[in-house]
Design an enzyme around this catalytic site. Structure first.
Site, PDB file in Angstrom:
ATOM      1  CE  LYS A 191      -1.623   2.823   2.134  1.00 20.90           C
ATOM      2  NZ  LYS A 191      -1.791   4.410   1.733  1.00 20.90           N
ATOM      3  N   GLY A 244       7.169   5.009   8.096  1.00 17.69           N
ATOM      4  CA  GLY A 244       6.405   6.284   8.396  1.00 17.69           C
ATOM      5  C   GLY A 244       6.251   6.852   9.777  1.00 17.69           C
ATOM      6  CD  GLU A 266      12.859   4.165   8.408  1.00 16.58           C
ATOM      7  OE1 GLU A 266      12.589   5.125   9.347  1.00 16.58           O
ATOM      8  OE2 GLU A 266      12.917   4.229   7.370  1.00 16.58           O
ATOM      9  CB  CYS A 300      12.805   8.849   8.839  1.00 18.31           C
ATOM     10  SG  CYS A 300      13.586   7.499   7.928  1.00 18.31           S
ATOM     11  CD  GLU A 401      10.156  12.688  11.837  1.00 18.92           C
ATOM     12  OE1 GLU A 401      11.134  12.003  11.078  1.00 18.92           O
ATOM     13  OE2 GLU A 401       9.136  12.190  12.315  1.00 18.92           O
TER      14      GLU A 401
END
Length: 498
Positions: A191, A244, A266, A300, A401
């Site tokens: 997906k 994500g 992750e 990330c 973040e």
């Protein structure tokens, strides 16, 4: 990078606003609901194509196709045959690399020079996992049970894998999920992000051309709330692998409890970069800058918390700001572009909000900080590479973040202080160190709580080297032999021979 083709000309052959079906059970299909989503070019706001808005019903169909393939034809493929399939895919990627790169650039904005430069990594992954397909084995074990009893283990595929990927690296992220599944004999339902679905669909066409049996690889486009959530909770999915945000990763981990499926995550990061007083400043400035500015900060592992020894702090920040101000921001399809757009207006608004928070909380804006406007940027989501000085650890831009081109620079006095502040975060994905002293490099690398630590470099990822996070940055590893183990079950077998 000198290009031997015209990216703009190649772009005109790809997408013209037409419908791109998704791939389930070897067939190209629309969503069962008939609903569609628009794929937008983040540099212009133009509609590239439309894709199906898949829902739970489409996920159910894809999982059923993956299950049938896993228990049917694919189960009869030997390791050598799976290896051959992966090598054919790698050959097709070689042939179509320019097309894949242009697709990534159009779909999520990364400059064409960057997408083209991913060639070695992505094709290297395919060939690495192809090699590993014939290297999987169990082991014979001496046991202590009385009698003549032989014990050994087998490594068997976990089954149907559900993979959910973000929008910031469609080609690499797709292959990082699909290749180990094929190497181990699993089947997969992928997906992709609703913000970057086009390249994964192009990849599915190459998989089909390479002879991947129907149902082994399935691509379902749709939103996370509809398609992604159903895939995470599906009772016939044996493993979920997700890249994500931490918040979404937590929801996926909870959903996996329904059938105790294996989960690899992750997730996000707020990675520290430590510049010691003996660092080679000429080398460190551009690397520390691009540790964040590459992907426009939408990555990330971005080294967005920059700790600089006080003795060199002012000079380093001044040179960093100068470097940021000279970066060429523009449409990714242009060969001279170094920094592309953010993925969408929503993300640009979010990053702009962080920049305002930095100024409001007392940080010193020394470079960038603005949304770019003018004919070149009309319709796009562009923010200038931004550097803040005089940042404290308690400020929002130092804690959260941002996922945008924003660096927070902070001085430190001792290495012990730098380590403590670097580790004072719920995240633990990556870190960078700049020093010319080997002993310092070893000491800091050992003490930093992060899954990857780069010394005098950044962003290096290789198929043979494990990658993943600690703490709230997730668990499980991608890359290396550990990655294959994530897709395998260990079965112990006992045979009495007397």
């Amino acid at each position: 990078m000198t290009l031997n083709f015209d990216p703009r000309a190649k772009a005109t052959t790809l997408y013209h606003g037409e419908f791109q079906p998704m791939f389930i059970g070897g067939k190209w299909v629309a969503a069962q609901s008939g609903q569609e989503m628009r794929a937008l070019n983040p540099a212009t706001g133009d509609v590239l194509a439309t894709v199906p808005r898949g829902s739970a019903a489409d996920i159910d169909a894809a999982v059923a196709a993956a299950r049938a393939a896993f228990e049917g034809p694919w189960s009869k493929f030997s390791p050598y045959e799976r290896q051959c399939v992966l090598l054919r895919i790698a050959d097709l990627f070689e042939t179509h690399w320019e097309e894949l790169s242009v697709s990534d650039t159009l779909d999520m904005g990364l400059p064409i020079t960057r997408t083209l430069a991913n060639r070695r990594r992505v094709i290297g992954m395919l060939r690495f996992y192809a090699g590993m397909a014939t290297a999987l084995h169990g082991e014979a074990i001496d046991n202590s049970i009385p009698g003549e009893i032989v014990t050994f283990t087998r490594r068997e595929p976990v089954g149907v894998v559900g993979a959910i990927i973000p929008w910031n690296a469609p080609t690499a992220a797709s292959i990082w999920k699909i290749a180990p599944a094929l190497a181990t004999g699993c089947t997969i339902v992928l997906k992709p992000s609703e913000d970057a679905s086009l390249t994964p669909l192009l990849i599915a066409r190459l998989m089909q051309e390479a002879g991947v049996p129907d149902g082994v690889v399935n691509i379902v486009t749709g939103t996370g709330a509809e398609a992604g959530a159903r895939l995470a909770e599906h009772p016939d999915v044996n493993k979920i692998v997700f890249t994500g945000s931490t918040l979404t990763g937590q929801a996926i981990a909870r959903a996996g409890v329904t059938n105790l499926k294996r989960v690899s995550l992750e997730l996000g990061g707020k990675s520290p970069v430590i510049v010691c007083r003996d660092a080679d400043i000429d080398k460190a400035v551009p690397i520390a800058a691009m540790a964040v500015f590459v992907h426009s900060g939408q990555i990330c592992i971005a080294g967005s918390r920059l700790f600089v020894a006080r003795e060199i702090h002012d000079e380093f920040v001044r040179r960093l700001a100068d470097f940021a101000g000279k970066l060429r921001v523009g449409h990714g399809i242009e060969a001279e572009t170094e920094i592309g757009p953010l993925i969408n207006a929503r993300q640009a608004d979010k990053v702009a909000g962080y920049i305002r928070a930095g100024s409001d909380e007392g940080a010193q804006l020394v470079a960038g900080g603005s949304r770019l406007k003018g004919d070149l940027y009309d319709g796009g989501n562009f923010i200038a590479p931004t550097v803040f000085g005089a940042v404290s650890d308690q400020m929002t831009i130092a804690r959260e973040e941002i996922f945008g081109p924003v660096i927070s620079a902070m001085p430190f006095d001792t290495l012990d202080e730098a380590v403590a502040r670097a580790n004072a975060t719920p995240y633990g994905l990556a870190a960078g160190i700049f020093t010319t002293h080997l002993g310092t490099a070893h000491k800091l690398a050992r003490r930093i709580k992060a899954g990857s630590v780069w010394v005098n470099m950044y962003h290096a990822i290789d198929p043979a080297v494990p990658f993943g996070g600690m703490k709230m940055s997730g668990y499980g590893r991608e890359g290396g032999t550990e990655h294959l183990h994530e897709y395998l079950e260990t079965k112990s077998i006992w045979i009495q021979t007397d």
